[in-house]
Design a protein around this motif. Structure first.
Motif, PDB file in Angstrom:
ATOM      1  N   LYS A  32      40.510  39.675  48.546  1.00 28.08           N
ATOM      2  CA  LYS A  32      39.655  38.614  48.025  1.00 28.08           C
ATOM      3  C   LYS A  32      40.527  37.500  47.459  1.00 28.08           C
ATOM      4  O   LYS A  32      41.714  37.682  47.204  1.00 28.08           O
ATOM      5  CB  LYS A  32      38.749  39.165  46.921  1.00 28.08           C
ATOM      6  CG  LYS A  32      37.778  40.218  47.405  1.00 28.08           C
ATOM      7  CD  LYS A  32      36.909  40.664  46.250  1.00 28.08           C
ATOM      8  CE  LYS A  32      35.922  41.710  46.655  1.00 28.08           C
ATOM      9  NZ  LYS A  32      35.093  42.128  45.501  1.00 28.08           N
ATOM     10  N   GLU A  33      39.923  36.330  47.245  1.00 30.57           N
ATOM     11  CA  GLU A  33      40.660  35.176  46.737  1.00 30.57           C
ATOM     12  C   GLU A  33      41.087  35.358  45.281  1.00 30.57           C
ATOM     13  O   GLU A  33      42.083  34.796  44.850  1.00 30.57           O
ATOM     14  CB  GLU A  33      39.806  33.912  46.857  1.00 30.57           C
ATOM     15  CG  GLU A  33      39.616  33.475  48.294  1.00 30.57           C
ATOM     16  CD  GLU A  33      38.779  32.218  48.398  1.00 30.57           C
ATOM     17  OE1 GLU A  33      38.457  31.616  47.351  1.00 30.57           O
ATOM     18  OE2 GLU A  33      38.454  31.835  49.514  1.00 30.57           O
ATOM     19  N   ASP A  34      40.351  36.155  44.520  1.00 24.30           N
ATOM     20  CA  ASP A  34      40.684  36.336  43.103  1.00 24.30           C
ATOM     21  C   ASP A  34      41.796  37.355  42.870  1.00 24.30           C
ATOM     22  O   ASP A  34      42.132  37.661  41.742  1.00 24.30           O
ATOM     23  CB  ASP A  34      39.440  36.723  42.304  1.00 24.30           C
ATOM     24  CG  ASP A  34      38.837  38.049  42.759  1.00 24.30           C
ATOM     25  OD1 ASP A  34      39.300  38.617  43.757  1.00 24.30           O
ATOM     26  OD2 ASP A  34      37.887  38.512  42.090  1.00 24.30           O
ATOM     27  N   ASN A  86      36.359  48.337  44.464  1.00 23.47           N
ATOM     28  CA  ASN A  86      37.096  47.139  44.064  1.00 23.47           C
ATOM     29  C   ASN A  86      38.314  47.577  43.273  1.00 23.47           C
ATOM     30  O   ASN A  86      38.185  48.242  42.246  1.00 23.47           O
ATOM     31  CB  ASN A  86      36.235  46.210  43.205  1.00 23.47           C
ATOM     32  CG  ASN A  86      35.293  45.400  44.036  1.00 23.47           C
ATOM     33  OD1 ASN A  86      35.631  44.994  45.145  1.00 23.47           O
ATOM     34  ND2 ASN A  86      34.113  45.150  43.516  1.00 23.47           N
TER      35      ASN A  86
END
Length: 167
Positions: free
Chosen positions: A64-66, A94
């Protein structure tokens, strides 16, 4: 009609009653199995997309981008390479990039490598900031503190007050 005969018929009807007013309610609620139905619906949708299963996939990581990673262990993977379509399903978790770092270095692309560098730099900065206060404390222990007050003057004031009380 005879009341005894009528009571006898009512008792027999109550014993054979399957449903309706006055019957005992069912205590156990039967639940339908939704996951099996979802799996059948999923398989039907995948057949419409004309995808084929890919065997032997041990894990799938989606970056993910984060900086977090969506991690699937032993997922089911289907693909239609001609349509550039992939279906991955299973239990996903996650996780942070740092939790998976040793095993996923070969999977990282240029964007992920840049975020990994930033993460490593921030991690080093945190460690250095934690070490600096300890080093500063050690240095302060060796130094003699500066005198803020004149202790002789304070002692003289106490003596003067005691003399005044005695007089």
């Amino acid at each position: 009609m005879d009341p005894a005969k009528l009571a006898k018929l009512q008792a027999a009807a109550a014993a054979n009653r399957i449903g309706g007013k006055g019957t005992v309610r069912r205590k156990v609620v039967r639940k339908t199995k939704a996951p099996a139905q979802d799996d059948k619906k999923l398989q039907a949708a995948l057949k419409k997309l004309n995808v084929q299963p890919i065997p032997g996939v041990e894990e799938v990581n989606m970056f993910k981008e984060d900086g977090n990673v969506l991690h699937f262990t032993a997922p089911k993977v289907h693909a239609a390479v001609s349509a550039n379509t992939f279906a991955i399903y299973g239990t996903g978790q996650n996780k942070e990039l740092t939790e998976l770092v040793p095993g996923i270095l070969n999977q990282l692309g240029p964007d992920s490598l840049a975020s990994l560098r930033k993460l490593a730099e921030s991690y080093q900065a945190i460690q250095q900031s934690q070490q600096r206060p300890q080093a500063a404390d050690e240095e302060d222990d060796d130094d003699v503190p500066d005198l803020v007050e004149n202790f002789d003057a304070v002692e003289e004031k106490k003596e003067e007050k005691e003399e005044e009380k005695l007089d």
